[in-house]
Design a protein around this motif. Structure first.
Motif: not given
Length: 238
Positions: A39-50
């Protein structure tokens, strides 16, 4: 050996809290391994992990996916953040100090699939097969074993959540597997009041950021490391 671990950052929701805690922990003594338990990013928003990746990309970091790290984006996570060791029902052995440290990683197992999961065709047999896979991986040869899942690997570390939702929070993996890990790390249970539990030789840590309000530090005194240790991965992901 020092491990730092966290999960349920739901970036960008708690990115600031995570980064402040991470920097404080690094100043306090650094680490040999960082574990991100889903659960690293909200609702699959992988760009927010940067921004999180930027802080950890030059360090030894293992990550697993959580239910919010949507399946249709998981290859994108791997492409965008290649220096993380992504474990998805797989394992890797690291040489840390003089020890072979096995890390087994998975989204984990639930006692009962959620309604949404059933709509996707996930049933009890799906989780049974995953448990069998985890059980197999944990019996690989190693000096020290770490199990990393997103879903709780013991129901003792979800205490504080509503009992009615326990079946959707995890499964007592550490009580069931043949080759017990030395450490089990998980997240998912945001409102747990007990975040550390001992089951025989296994220490179970719930590292969910909302539950701990901090990155969790795990010291392993029987594995001595050099501060300059830059050992490479011993073998490829299975």
């Amino acid at each position: 050996m020092r491990i730092l671990a966290s999960s349920d950052i739901h970036s960008p929701k708690w990115t600031g809290k995570f980064l402040i805690s991470l920097k404080r922990k690094i100043v306090d003594g650094g680490f040999d391994l960082f574990v991100l338990a889903g659960d690293l990013a909200e609702r699959g928003g992988y760009k927010h992990l940067y921004p999180i990746y930027e802080e950890l990309k030059d360090r030894r970091c293992v990550a697993v996916f959580g239910n919010e790290d949507f399946r249709n984006f998981r290859e994108r996570y791997k492409e965008e953040y290649p220096s993380f060791t992504w474990l998805d029902d797989s394992s890797e052995v690291f040489r840390i100090g003089t020890k072979r440290v096995l890390v087994v990683g998975s989204e984990g197992v639930l006692q009962r699939p959620t309604r949404f999961q059933r709509l996707l065709g996930i049933d009890e047999s799906y989780f049974k097969k995953r448990m069998e896979r985890i059980d197999e991986l944990l019996c690989e040869e190693a000096d020290f074993r770490i199990l990393v899942t997103h879903y709780a690997s013991s129901l003792e570390t979800v205490l504080g959540e509503k009992e009615s939702i326990y079946p959707y929070l995890g499964y007592p993996l550490v009580e069931k597997v043949r080759c017990a890990p030395d450490i089990a790390i998980h997240g998912h249970a945001h409102f747990a009041k007990r975040t550390l539990y001992f089951n025989g030789k296994t220490k179970v840590y719930n590292v969910a950021l909302p539950a701990n309000q901090d990155v969790v530090k795990i010291d392993v005194p029987n594995i001595v490391t050099d501060s300059n240790d830059r050992d490479e991965r011993e073998k490829e992901v299975k």
